[in-house]
Design a protein around this motif. Structure first.
Motif, PDB file in Angstrom:
ATOM      1  N   GLU A   1      -7.044  28.158  28.427  1.00 43.66           N
ATOM      2  CA  GLU A   1      -6.156  27.036  27.702  1.00 43.66           C
ATOM      3  C   GLU A   1      -6.070  25.839  28.570  1.00 43.66           C
ATOM      4  O   GLU A   1      -6.317  24.884  27.661  1.00 43.66           O
ATOM      5  N   ARG A   2      -6.381  26.041  29.926  1.00 43.54           N
ATOM      6  CA  ARG A   2      -6.555  24.759  30.572  1.00 43.54           C
ATOM      7  C   ARG A   2      -7.831  24.118  30.282  1.00 43.54           C
ATOM      8  O   ARG A   2      -8.029  22.789  30.001  1.00 43.54           O
TER       9      ARG A   2
ATOM     10  N   ILE B 205      -9.301  20.164  28.920  1.00 42.96           N
ATOM     11  CA  ILE B 205     -10.276  19.293  29.629  1.00 42.96           C
ATOM     12  C   ILE B 205     -11.422  19.119  28.465  1.00 42.96           C
ATOM     13  O   ILE B 205     -11.777  17.802  28.448  1.00 42.96           O
ATOM     14  N   GLU B 206     -11.903  20.170  28.031  1.00 41.20           N
ATOM     15  CA  GLU B 206     -13.082  20.019  27.019  1.00 41.20           C
ATOM     16  C   GLU B 206     -12.899  20.891  25.709  1.00 41.20           C
ATOM     17  O   GLU B 206     -13.083  22.245  25.931  1.00 41.20           O
ATOM     18  N   LYS B 207     -12.408  20.640  24.693  1.00 43.79           N
ATOM     19  CA  LYS B 207     -12.023  21.245  23.463  1.00 43.79           C
ATOM     20  C   LYS B 207     -13.007  21.784  22.817  1.00 43.79           C
ATOM     21  O   LYS B 207     -13.730  21.041  21.975  1.00 43.79           O
TER      22      LYS B 207
ATOM     23  N   GLU C 198     -11.540  28.569  22.376  1.00 43.00           N
ATOM     24  CA  GLU C 198     -10.522  28.953  21.559  1.00 43.00           C
ATOM     25  C   GLU C 198     -10.593  30.290  21.024  1.00 43.00           C
ATOM     26  O   GLU C 198      -9.792  31.103  20.951  1.00 43.00           O
ATOM     27  N   GLN C 199     -11.928  30.781  20.939  1.00 43.19           N
ATOM     28  CA  GLN C 199     -12.251  31.842  20.417  1.00 43.19           C
ATOM     29  C   GLN C 199     -11.917  32.918  21.416  1.00 43.19           C
ATOM     30  O   GLN C 199     -11.155  33.958  21.233  1.00 43.19           O
ATOM     31  N   PHE C 200     -12.120  32.450  22.815  1.00 48.99           N
ATOM     32  CA  PHE C 200     -11.859  33.504  23.777  1.00 48.99           C
ATOM     33  C   PHE C 200     -10.128  33.702  23.991  1.00 48.99           C
ATOM     34  O   PHE C 200      -9.779  34.909  24.054  1.00 48.99           O
ATOM     35  N   VAL C 201      -9.412  32.704  23.741  1.00 50.65           N
ATOM     36  CA  VAL C 201      -8.099  32.769  23.604  1.00 50.65           C
ATOM     37  C   VAL C 201      -7.510  33.628  22.576  1.00 50.65           C
ATOM     38  O   VAL C 201      -6.659  34.611  22.742  1.00 50.65           O
ATOM     39  N   SER C 202      -8.335  33.466  21.529  1.00 48.73           N
ATOM     40  CA  SER C 202      -7.901  34.325  20.135  1.00 48.73           C
ATOM     41  C   SER C 202      -8.263  35.795  20.565  1.00 48.73           C
ATOM     42  O   SER C 202      -7.341  36.687  20.082  1.00 48.73           O
TER      43      SER C 202
END
Length: 780
Positions: A476-477, A481-483, A488-492
């Motif tokens: 998330e951090r 910094i670098e979207k 986002e896949q890992f967070v999902s």
């Protein structure tokens, strides 16, 4: 004993010589007789030893042939009072030996206690006066230090030709019956004094002692006796005695002895463990490679040729070369000036090194080393025995720690082992026969952690959730910094795993999540570690990971530690209580640690091998088992607050009234039941604690209660009596219930007694009650 110094027997021989045809011999004998004639006391005898000085000149003349002036500087010889340390004439060499020993030296026979002296005198009387020749001959020794302080050994040979033994009126007649009684009572000095009362015989005369220096022979003998003893290495005196023996053998006071063992597998020297033992080759090291400890020549000399070598001048050898040999350097470092290294070797090769060193140069040399030839065979034999004992000890430790045989059945294994050895010795086909015991009554019990699977799963889910959230925080951090879509896949994915932990945790969930961390998360973290802002978060993540299991291991560790502590404490308590049970009646016992502690007990005639078994011993053990389960429940809940995780336990006893057979499974190294019928008992053991009360979904085991599973009505009645008795002793509560068990696979008709345990806030000392106590209570 009335001892009188007399020269009568010697003078009688001179009377015979005075009639000799040889004029010289006859004249000499007459002159000696004339010298004595004015002093009749020299024939009659005297007990006042101070008169030895009075008659000094006359005694010198009488003994001139016995103490030849030509041999006086070579022979070690004395004339003395029988059974006394009183010497009144001696050779010059003996006088020099005593002068060298020092003014404070007290001459005495080392291996002759006072009681033995009395008994020896009595055996002499039996031969002289009664014709009973006991042939009591044993060597006697003086131990005298030389000018270097080294102890030397001198063997004494007595010439008793000039002794007369005269009975007094106090003497008792010795019969054949007395003689036979004395034969079997050598160490009963009181009996000897009864048969031979003090002062009942006169010992008249003197003895001549011919003495020989037997230091070398005695040193070798002492080495043998020192090495023969068991566990000598554990005593402080072993090495002290060993040093003294070698000092006597080699005649060097400052000599020291060391040992090192050769490990052929590792090709290294190792320290010998024992009180006062040292290795000068190793110095302070525990081990050293042979190639590092020796030069090429000395390596071949000791290990290949199995021959000794010496360094007569260590300092000279050290200074001879710019780079001295390793063994020379280490000796020089210790201040050693000369040394002998002797191989302890047999047909199989080198076993160790005998190291003899001195702080003086040249005193240890190749000439001196040859004196070791006579003692090395005994040292080799001792080391061979020591190695065999060590191997046996290693095997014994392995058996004790890994494949322990319970003492109650050890006799049977020993019996079969002896039969195996006998068969091998007779060149017969040797086979270790089956170990089995018939008509054995089993007892089984367990104190099990209640809900252990649920507790383990809960700890696992908490750890995985912590680790997932920690990884999620990093990604998330990273998005801020670098979207990148991958973050986002890992967070999902992490959110999906967290949802799965909350709602449908399955057997393979832990493995799936662990693979996700290892294959995906950690690879990504290594890639983004270059971003300075993320480094502290990633470091924190990896700091939380346990190095051994490579996952976050907080709650699971607390659970595992708790289970280990429960098992340790419960097993320790059970082992302690087992001592009391074995005292009641010997029986086989084993326990196992799982999620809790299980135990098996087998009792019966075939185990005790004595005609002593009675059902009352079985009843005693059953009552004891029930008491112990109550004790273990109490002990657990008294210490529960000390455990990282608050877990509950439930206890169960399985009653099986029919005797069965057990045999030792060689492949599994444990006992198991024999036969198809007896297998039913094992099936019940494995499944019963998971059984439900009939018609419900409640397990038969429950925290706070003892569950007793049985199938026979007489078992129910028997245990109801035990329960009632223990209720009166405040072990158990009054809420007894009888329930039926839901049928198990291939097993039907089981019932259970369930009763609550009474707990105590503090551990009180309670005695155990026996079956007899129970009977008294019932009759009362």
């Amino acid at each position: 004993m009335d001892v009188r110094i007399s020269f009568n027997k010697l003078l009688e021989q001179y009377e015979v010589l005075a009639q000799s045809d040889n004029a010289f011999i006859a004249a000499k004998a007459k002159r000696i007789l004339e010298e004595q004639a004015p002093y009749p006391e020299l024939r009659e005898g005297f007990s006042d030893f101070s008169k030895l000085e009075t008659y000094k000149d006359q005694i010198g003349v009488i003994l001139q042939d016995s103490f030849s002036a030509v041999l006086t500087n070579n022979e070690i010889k004395t004339a003395s009072v029988p059974f006394q340390n009183v010497i009144f004439n001696s050779s010059e060499r003996f006088k020099r030996i005593i002068r060298t020993a020092g003014e404070d030296f007290n001459l005495e026979i080392k291996n002759l206690p006072d009681d033995d002296m009395y008994i020896i005198a009595c055996t002499v009387i039996l031969g002289f006066c009664y014709g009973y020749n006991l042939n009591f001959k044993r060597p006697f020794y003086y131990q005298i230090p030389d000018e270097n302080g080294v102890l030397r050994f001198y063997k004494i040979l007595y010439n008793a030709d000039f002794i007369e033994i005269i009975r007094t009126n106090k003497a008792k007649e010795i019969t054949q019956e007395d003689y036979e009684e004395l034969l079997d009572n050598y160490d009963n000095v009181g009996l000897w004094k009864e048969k031979f009362p003090p002062n009942s015989y006169i010992f008249k005369g003197f003895v001549i002692s011919n003495i020989f220096d037997v230091t070398d022979d005695q040193s070798i003998s002492n080495i043998k006796s020192t090495l023969i003893g068991e566990d000598k290495r554990k005593t402080k005196s072993f090495m002290e005695d060993f040093h003294e023996i070698f000092r006597s053998l080699l005649g060097l006071k400052d000599l020291q002895v060391g040992f090192s063992i050769y490990n052929e597998e590792e090709d290294q020297f190792e320290r010998v463990y024992g009180v006062g033992m040292n290795s000068f080759l190793l110095n302070k090291r525990e081990t050293a490679s042979c190639a590092d400890a020796l030069c090429n020549w000395s390596y071949n000399r000791l290990l290949k040729e199995n021959k000794f070598f010496t360094i007569s001048d260590v300092d000279k050898a050290f200074n001879k070369y710019e780079k001295p040999s390793p063994h020379v350097s280490i000796l020089h470092k210790q201040g050693i000036k000369s040394a002998i290294f002797a191989p302890i070797a047999n047909e199989s090769g080198l076993m160790g090194i005998l190291e003899i060193v001195s702080k003086r140069p040249k005193v240890l040399n190749s000439v001196m080393a040859n004196k070791l030839e006579d003692v090395m065979p005994f040292i080799v034999s001792a080391v061979e025995r020591s190695k065999a004992e060590e191997e046996n000890l290693i095997e014994a430790i392995i058996q004790k720690e890994c494949t322990s045989i319970h003492p109650s059945v050890h006799w049977r294994f020993a019996k079969e082992a002896r039969a195996f050895i006998k068969a091998e010795f007779n060149n017969e086909k040797a086979a270790f026969n089956k170990i089995a015991f018939d008509n054995i009554y089993p007892l089984y019990g367990q104190i099990d952690i209640k809900g252990s699977s649920e507790a383990r799963n809960k700890a696992t889910k908490e750890d995985l959730a912590l680790q997932l959230n920690s990884a999620k925080n990093v990604f998330e951090r990273a998005i801020k910094i670098e979207k990148l879509p991958i973050y986002e896949q890992f967070v999902s994915e992490i959110n999906d795993y967290l949802e799965g932990l909350r709602n449908h945790f399955q057997v393979d969930s832990e493995q799936q999540i662990s693979s996700f961390f290892k294959e995906d998360v950690e690879s990504a973290f290594k890639h983004i570690y270059v971003i300075d802002e993320l480094k502290p978060l990633i470091d924190s993540y990896f700091d939380s990971i346990d190095d051994k299991v490579n996952v976050l291991y907080n709650h699971r560790k607390e659970y595992d530690d708790t289970v280990a502590m429960i098992n340790k404490e419960m097993a320790s308590l059970l082992d302690e209580k087992q001592v009391e049970a074995q005292a009641m009646y010997p029986h086989y016992f084993e326990r196992f640690k799982t999620d809790g502690v299980e135990h098996n007990m087998y009792v019966g005639e075939s185990i005790t091998k004595e005609d002593s078994f009675n059902p009352i011993y079985l009843y005693n053990l059953r009552l004891w088992q029930l008491q112990v389960m109550c004790e273990m429940e109490n002990a657990y809940y008294q210490m529960q607050s000390n455990f990282p995780v608050a877990l509950d336990v439930a206890s169960m006893i399985l009653v099986f009234s029919q005797p069965l057979s057990i045999s030792f499974r060689m492949d599994e190294k444990q006992f198991d039941v024999d036969g198809t019928y007896n297998a039913r008992y094992e099936i019940v053991k494995k499944r019963v604690d998971k059984a439900y009360i009939k018609g419900t979904r409640k397990r038969i085991t429950e925290k706070g209660k003892i569950t007793i599973v049985y199938s026979q009505k007489q078992d129910e009645l028997e245990y109801l009596r035990y329960i009632k008795f223990l209720q009166s002793k405040h072990y158990l509560d009054t809420d007894v219930e009888i329930v039926e068990l839901q049928d198990l696979q291939a097993v039907t008709g089981l019932k259970a007694l369930r009763v609550s345990v009474l707990y105590h806030k503090k551990e009180d000392d309670k005695e155990f009650y026996t079956y007899n106590d129970l009977m008294k209570e019932i009759k009362a």
